[in-house]
Design a protein around this motif. Structure first.
Motif, PDB file in Angstrom:
ATOM      1  N   UNK A   3       0.829  -1.201   0.000  1.00 23.80           N
ATOM      2  CA  UNK A   3       0.000   0.000   0.000  1.00 23.80           C
ATOM      3  C   UNK A   3       0.865   1.254   0.000  1.00 23.80           C
ATOM      4  N   UNK A   4       1.949   1.222   0.764  1.00 25.11           N
ATOM      5  CA  UNK A   4       2.868   2.370   0.782  1.00 25.11           C
ATOM      6  C   UNK A   4       3.500   2.546  -0.595  1.00 25.11           C
ATOM      7  N   UNK A   9       4.079   5.577  -5.462  1.00 29.57           N
ATOM      8  CA  UNK A   9       4.070   5.525  -6.928  1.00 29.57           C
ATOM      9  C   UNK A   9       3.111   6.556  -7.509  1.00 29.57           C
ATOM     10  N   UNK A  10       1.935   6.709  -6.902  1.00 32.30           N
ATOM     11  CA  UNK A  10       0.985   7.727  -7.359  1.00 32.30           C
ATOM     12  C   UNK A  10       1.573   9.125  -7.201  1.00 32.30           C
ATOM     13  N   UNK A  11       2.243   9.350  -6.088  1.00 31.22           N
ATOM     14  CA  UNK A  11       2.873  10.647  -5.856  1.00 31.22           C
ATOM     15  C   UNK A  11       3.969  10.907  -6.884  1.00 31.22           C
ATOM     16  N   UNK A  12       4.753   9.886  -7.186  1.00 32.54           N
ATOM     17  CA  UNK A  12       5.801  10.019  -8.193  1.00 32.54           C
ATOM     18  C   UNK A  12       5.216  10.305  -9.569  1.00 32.54           C
ATOM     19  N   UNK A  13       4.089   9.695  -9.877  1.00 30.60           N
ATOM     20  CA  UNK A  13       3.441   9.946 -11.166  1.00 30.60           C
ATOM     21  C   UNK A  13       3.002  11.397 -11.281  1.00 30.60           C
ATOM     22  N   UNK A  14       2.466  11.925 -10.189  1.00 29.80           N
ATOM     23  CA  UNK A  14       2.070  13.340 -10.188  1.00 29.80           C
ATOM     24  C   UNK A  14       3.281  14.251 -10.396  1.00 29.80           C
ATOM     25  N   UNK A 151      14.079   4.718   0.722  1.00 34.88           N
ATOM     26  CA  UNK A 151      13.837   3.938   1.937  1.00 34.88           C
ATOM     27  C   UNK A 151      12.951   2.731   1.640  1.00 34.88           C
ATOM     28  N   UNK A 152      11.959   2.941   0.789  1.00 36.86           N
ATOM     29  CA  UNK A 152      11.058   1.838   0.435  1.00 36.86           C
ATOM     30  C   UNK A 152      11.793   0.750  -0.341  1.00 36.86           C
ATOM     31  N   UNK A 153      12.624   1.147  -1.294  1.00 40.86           N
ATOM     32  CA  UNK A 153      13.398   0.161  -2.055  1.00 40.86           C
ATOM     33  C   UNK A 153      14.343  -0.614  -1.147  1.00 40.86           C
ATOM     34  N   UNK A 154      14.981   0.090  -0.216  1.00 42.16           N
ATOM     35  CA  UNK A 154      15.866  -0.594   0.718  1.00 42.16           C
ATOM     36  C   UNK A 154      15.121  -1.609   1.563  1.00 42.16           C
ATOM     37  N   UNK A 175       1.884  -3.725  -7.874  1.00 42.94           N
ATOM     38  CA  UNK A 175       1.974  -4.247  -6.516  1.00 42.94           C
ATOM     39  C   UNK A 175       1.216  -5.554  -6.345  1.00 42.94           C
ATOM     40  N   UNK A 176       0.201  -5.837  -7.212  1.00 40.22           N
ATOM     41  CA  UNK A 176      -0.568  -7.057  -7.043  1.00 40.22           C
ATOM     42  C   UNK A 176       0.049  -8.236  -7.775  1.00 40.22           C
ATOM     43  N   UNK A 177       1.194  -8.025  -8.455  1.00 38.76           N
ATOM     44  CA  UNK A 177       1.860  -9.125  -9.139  1.00 38.76           C
ATOM     45  C   UNK A 177       2.860  -9.788  -8.198  1.00 38.76           C
TER      46      UNK A 177
END
Length: 200
Positions: A3-4, A9-14, A151-154, A175-177
């Motif tokens: 979910x994070x 990802x949505x924020x990055x798209x914006x 941080x998320x990737x780490x 994320x659902x894959x």
């Protein structure tokens, strides 16, 4: 965690969309300024300052997190590819966390500077004064989102360090894959061709 990842990802798209819009506006403004200067002897007022303080900041810093998401930043990984899987992934985690701390500090300092400039009502000089706070705010926003992505990737790499398996898909996979795993002794595995970032 998923979910994070979706939220970031949505924020990055914006931010990617805002960066592209800033780049288009920068091109239009530059053409208008050059055309007005040489054809009509009437350049666009403060075109250089708007580009330098606002548009360039948005293009550079708003695109950082999205580029990191698709692993698009330049990396020299000749030595990393020769390392055992666990060591390579462990170093990646250390790099991600260190970079997240660095850009988090940049975001905090830029945000503090933006707030101080806003309270002090600071403006640039020149023919058309511009407020300086928004420029620092753009740096703070872009750096903060990049820190989140790092941080998320780490954090997402930690389980792979434990089990010694290389992730097959890049970090921008839906994320659902389910993320397929490579055998521990298979060495580095390249993502499928249709998941690789496109280059011209």
């Amino acid at each position: 965690m998923r979910l994070i990842d979706r939220a970031v990802s949505h924020l990055e798209t914006l931010l990617d969309g805002a960066a592209m819009a800033a780049l288009i506006l920068m091109m239009v403004l530059t053409v208008a300024d050059a055309g007005g200067r040489y054809l009509f002897a009437s350049p666009v007022t403060a075109a250089y300052e708007i580009t330098e303080f606002y548009l360039m900041m948005a293009v550079v810093f708003f695109g950082l997190a999205g580029t990191e998401r698709v692993d698009g930043h330049v990396r020299v990984d000749i030595l990393l590819n020769l390392m055992p899987v666990r060591l390579r992934l462990g170093l990646d985690v250390i790099y991600m966390i260190a970079a997240a701390l660095l850009f988090g500090a940049i975001a905090w300092k830029a945000g503090d500077t933006a707030w101080m400039n806003f309270k002090a009502n600071r403006w640039t000089g020149g023919a058309m004064p511009l407020p300086t706070a928004p420029s620092w705010a753009l740096v703070a926003i872009g750096s903060a989102v990049l820190a989140l992505r790092l941080a998320l990737r780490g954090a997402m790499l930690v389980p792979h360090v434990v089990d010694g398996r290389m992730p097959v898909l890049p970090h921008d996979a839906p994320a659902d894959e389910a993320m397929p795993q490579a055998p521990a002794d298979a060495g580095p595995t390249m993502p499928a061709a249709d998941h690789l970032p496109r280059t011209n």
